[in-house]
Design an enzyme around this catalytic site. Structure first.
Site, PDB file in Angstrom:
ATOM      1  N   TYR A  57      26.973   0.432 -71.172  1.00 53.46           N
ATOM      2  CA  TYR A  57      26.649  -0.988 -71.008  1.00 53.46           C
ATOM      3  C   TYR A  57      25.231  -1.288 -71.487  1.00 53.46           C
ATOM      4  CZ  TYR A  57      31.166  -1.027 -68.856  1.00 53.46           C
ATOM      5  OH  TYR A  57      32.519  -0.899 -68.667  1.00 53.46           O
ATOM      6  N   SER A  58      24.430  -1.999 -70.714  1.00 57.38           N
ATOM      7  CA  SER A  58      23.131  -2.448 -71.244  1.00 57.38           C
ATOM      8  C   SER A  58      22.117  -1.333 -71.430  1.00 57.38           C
ATOM      9  CB  SER A  58      22.546  -3.543 -70.343  1.00 57.38           C
ATOM     10  OG  SER A  58      23.211  -4.761 -70.570  1.00 57.38           O
ATOM     11  N   THR A  59      22.412  -0.148 -70.957  1.00 59.54           N
ATOM     12  CA  THR A  59      21.564   0.983 -71.330  1.00 59.54           C
ATOM     13  C   THR A  59      21.582   1.141 -72.849  1.00 59.54           C
ATOM     14  OG1 THR A  59      21.837   2.092 -69.197  1.00 59.54           O
ATOM     15  CG2 THR A  59      21.258   3.488 -71.063  1.00 59.54           C
TER      16      THR A  59
END
Length: 401
Positions: A59-61
């Protein structure tokens, strides 16, 4: 590696006490891998072991690795963070966007957090169509005055910017693969190649947005409330593409397309190694000292302050990375940079400790940041470093076991 045994114990405790399903954690210190842990189930229904080579959506990692690609472009002299986006991408200037700088865009200050034109996996596969939709977008506020989390849009804007400045006009995913992943020996993808066997990819166990609303104690209450109002900026940002929840991105159609801000898939150890390269001078990638100085410099907040209009909390961003601020602290100084992801993943570079850290699970939690599973591992790492420094070991270059 000897001296980091407490990290393993914290990892095991996640399965014993915190309902971990499957996960991995890796740490590099001074260029050497000192932690490489994996365990549990790769299947969301408790089937199949999580193996050393298991890949997982983070995801936003992903945003941190996408920002590395932009940083590489800066280091090569292809773009200037303080130049306008329109100077590289003329069509971007539509609807009052002509003065938005690359720095403002990468710091979530451009007002382009939502995209009005409907997106889906089919349209996302057509980079020209996505670029045209983004070029037509009108900012939600006067750029530079406010900050609002560009949850998914940021990556597509970054990718089109890369296509415009790269002499070979590659997408961000292709640039990352050829200029970062290949030289460092990483396995991390923006757009999962078709030849990857499906059973190598951990399946995500998520929950609906409705269930997320039940976690007001761990998620920003105002953000959760905003999801209930379709007209709110928060709801608009997270409803295009139309998904029931984050786990919907973990489908073959969305895995296959480039979603640089939220759909990266790879080995957790590769993420840690990438951050290690940025934490230790970037020699293998040939990163310039000027670029590294930019990445570690203090963020430049918008004129109206750091209260995020989408997340509804104070947050700090710079050049595509999240930075330590308020209660969200990581690394040993304000020079650290990284990014958390939905469900609990997190990865970062700590230049002052020469450390790269990464963790990702496949059971999504309900914390905006500082998921207890990840935080326990991070705290254990720094406890080990303090112990090693006390014995003088950490002051000497570590070598692989």
């Amino acid at each position: 590696m000897a001296g980091f045994e407490p990290v393993r114990r914290a990892f095991e405790a996640n399965f014993e006490r915190r309902r971990e399903l499957g996960a991995a954690c890796a740490v590099y210190h001074r260029g050497a891998k000192v932690v490489d842990l994996w365990g549990g189930y790769a299947g969301s229904e408790r089937r199949g072991p999580w193996r050393e080579d298991t890949l997982v959506m983070v995801y936003s990692t992903s945003k941190g690795l996408a920002a590395m690609a932009v940083a590489l472009a800066h280091s090569r002299g292809w773009l200037d963070y303080d130049a306008t986006v329109a100077s590289y991408w003329p069509e971007f200037a539509q609807n009052g966007k002509d003065q938005i700088t690359v720095r403002q865009l990468l710091s979530h200050q451009a007002g382009l957090c939502a995209i009005d034109e409907r997106l889906d996996a089919t349209k996302l596969a057509n980079l020209d169509a996505v670029a045209a939709a983004m070029a037509r977008q009108r900012p939600a506020w006067n750029p530079g005055t406010h900050q609002g989390y560009h949850a998914l849009s940021l990556g597509w804007y970054e990718s089109e910017l890369i296509r415009r400045v790269d002499p070979r006009h590659r997408s961000l995913g292709r640039l990352f693969a050829e200029e970062i992943a290949d030289p460092l020996g990483l396995e991390f993808y923006f757009g999962l190649p078709g030849e990857i066997e499906p059973d190598r990819v951990a399946s995500i166990k998520g929950s609906s947005r409705l269930r997320a609303l039940m976690h007001a104690r761990t998620m920003p209450a105002r953000m959760l409330t905003a999801f209930l109002r379709p007209s709110s900026l928060t709801a608009q940002v997270f409803s295009n593409p139309k998904l029931r929840g984050p786990a919907d991105l973990d489908t073959p159609a969305y895995r296959a397309v480039e979603i640089p801000a939220g759909g990266g898939i790879g080995r957790v150890a590769s993420i840690a190694k990438a951050y290690s390269e940025f934490a230790t001078g970037g020699r293998q990638l040939g990163l310039s000292a000027q670029t590294l100085q930019e990445l570690t410099a203090l963020p430049r907040p918008p004129s109206a302050g750091t209260r995020d209009l989408v997340l509804t909390v104070d947050a700090s961003f710079s050049l595509g990375f999240a930075r330590p601020s308020g209660k969200f602290q990581f690394g040993v100084s304000e020079r650290a940079f990284g990014h958390p992801g939905a469900g609990g993943s997190f990865a970062f570079a700590d230049p002052d400790s020469s450390l790269g850290f990464a963790y990702a699970p496949n059971r999504l939690g309900h914390h905006l940041r500082d998921d207890p599973r990840e935080k326990a591992l991070r705290d254990a790492v720094y406890s080990c470093l303090r112990t090693l420094q006390g014995t003088g070991i950490a002051n000497r270059a570590l070598t692989p076991p």
